[in-house]
Write an enzyme that holds these catalytic residues in place. Sequence first.
Site, PDB file in Angstrom:
ATOM      1  NE  ARG A   7       9.993  37.460  24.225  1.00 13.34           N
ATOM      2  CZ  ARG A   7       9.671  36.301  24.735  1.00 13.34           C
ATOM      3  NH1 ARG A   7       8.534  35.798  24.691  1.00 13.34           N
ATOM      4  NH2 ARG A   7      10.908  35.825  25.181  1.00 13.34           N
ATOM      5  CB  SER A  34       5.072  33.791  22.770  1.00 15.69           C
ATOM      6  OG  SER A  34       5.249  32.277  23.438  1.00 15.69           O
ATOM      7  CD  GLU A  55      -0.452  30.728  12.352  1.00 18.58           C
ATOM      8  OE1 GLU A  55      -0.916  29.818  11.522  1.00 18.58           O
ATOM      9  OE2 GLU A  55       0.045  30.237  13.553  1.00 18.58           O
ATOM     10  CG  ASP A 114      11.656  26.854  20.166  1.00 21.35           C
ATOM     11  OD1 ASP A 114      11.907  25.794  20.846  1.00 21.35           O
ATOM     12  OD2 ASP A 114      10.956  27.605  20.314  1.00 21.35           O
ATOM     13  NE  ARG A 164      12.885  32.301  23.470  1.00 20.07           N
ATOM     14  CZ  ARG A 164      13.665  31.744  24.121  1.00 20.07           C
ATOM     15  NH1 ARG A 164      15.044  32.140  23.671  1.00 20.07           N
ATOM     16  NH2 ARG A 164      13.724  31.250  25.176  1.00 20.07           N
TER      17      ARG A 164
END
Lengths: 309, 277
Positions: A7, A34, A55, A114, A164
Amino acid sequence: MVEMATRDAYGKALVELGERDKNICVLTADLAESTRTAKFEAKFPERHFDIGIEEANMIGIAAGLASCGKITFASTFAVFAPGRCYDQIRIAVAYSNKDVKIVSTHGGITVGEDGASHQACEDIALMRVLPNMRVVVPADAIETEKVIKEIAYIPGPFYVRLGRPRVPVIFSETYDFELGKGKVLRKGKDVAIIACGIMVSKAIEASDILHKRGVEATVVNMSTIKPLDVNLLNDLGGVVKGFVTAEEHSIYGGLGEAVAGVISENICKPVKRVGMMDVFGESGTAQELLIKYGLTADNIVKKALEIVV
Amino acid sequence: MVKLGRDIAHLEEMAKEVRKDIVEMTYLAHSGHPGGSLSSVEILVSLYFSELNQSPETVDSPDRDRFVLSKGHITPAFYSVLSHAGYIPHEELKQFRRVNSRLQGHPASTKLKGIEVSTGSLGQGLSVAIGIALAGKIDKRDYRVYCLVGDGEMEEGQIWEAIMFAGNRHLNNLILFLDYNGLQIDGEVAKINDIAPVISKFEAFKWHTFEINGHSFDQIFKAIDEAKRYPDNPTAIIAHTVKGKGISFMENAYEWHGKAPNEEQYKQAMKELNANG
């Protein structure tokens, strides 16, 4: 080994594209930091739109911008796009064949703590079945940057899946991405390991272990899952005894099934799949989860040995 | 390209022709959506024969006004209007819903120029219209984007995402028409999942609103003129309409949402349309 999150490479590539091309627009749904689109936002606020936590609306807006000639990137977490806006992607982007690049971060179980709600292991399957949609899962930061810069100028819809955590940088700056072409990273006559995303570095690791055991493995970075490099697979099928696929995704609908589909149509050889075995993930560190769910070099080795021994 | 300006008599004549096409197309296709097509006729005719700065010759121009059909099922009305406006031969309407046709059951943007985006899954068109409006702002172009939304469609969550965003972004180049005919597939909107009060809802979301009779050309034009004068907000024109308008047995009958007339009903409908005016 140097590590960098895919990312982060995405954020960097967007800025470079934005500097060269006024037609580049970027959207996100309250995840600018993020997904790293914030870097683009800082430089080009008039072409960056934070839609808020909407979204479905974001995808429609992306299609609208694209219909006016904008090269539009839309980014959120992979659980939300495609997960939260599948119908919008299907009708407004894929069926309408719009120039929208959906680049989702936080794919797979390496999202970590998460938990399963945020770990997309179905996204590749969802995107792969849509006509007009191309699906790319880069292996590292270098490839990510090349992919983003390349697909910006290939008209039509794309889904790019990023991650991530920081992951090993396995390619050099001279690495060349070509849509629809698998890259042979190791050559071996016994078994072919076809991998994408973070599993490419693990496939390389597995080939080293196999070599010590006297098994020679071909390793392919199959970053383009659609259109799949059918010629390469058929060529390899004429050489090796079988295939192992490796992906940070369900064994259903992803790279493994794509490869198995090609091999079963043309060559009768085994295809063993390493991936999420039709289960949801859970909270934990990325490393703990990769081990618990078998997304490891050792598991690739085990499957390869089942084929050659 | 035919433009009728604001010649009401000619526009009403055009509306009648469109209604005949709707009946004929659904009859020949043995399927389609006559009810909501008939309620939208005056809105579509106003846009394509008067308001839209767009024609078959300028259909690719970056400066053209855009129209997004969010209630994608009313293709009989949409294609009929496109044919009279010169985008497709009128004869081609007979191919509606047939295999190998450009005239898909729901609009397909890859098959026919003039369709900005494929629709048919409700709730999506307004978001696309917003994207077009934003592109106009980025490129400093003066075009407007018109979007036609159905009332049943207002139950979709995405519509409210879009309404919220457009209001917050002050998209004054966006005009929404709500075809408020009061009926959806299963019955009355008010009974199934009431969208009322829509005026106060739009206003709460920072939209400018008008409430009009959606079959009155005069009121449609007045609302559009007023909308253009508002510099700060998107506009919602709440058009009260009659589902099945113009054909006695289809009017206000939800059963005619997605049903084709049989031969007898077809003849009766055409007789009524030919008799009126």
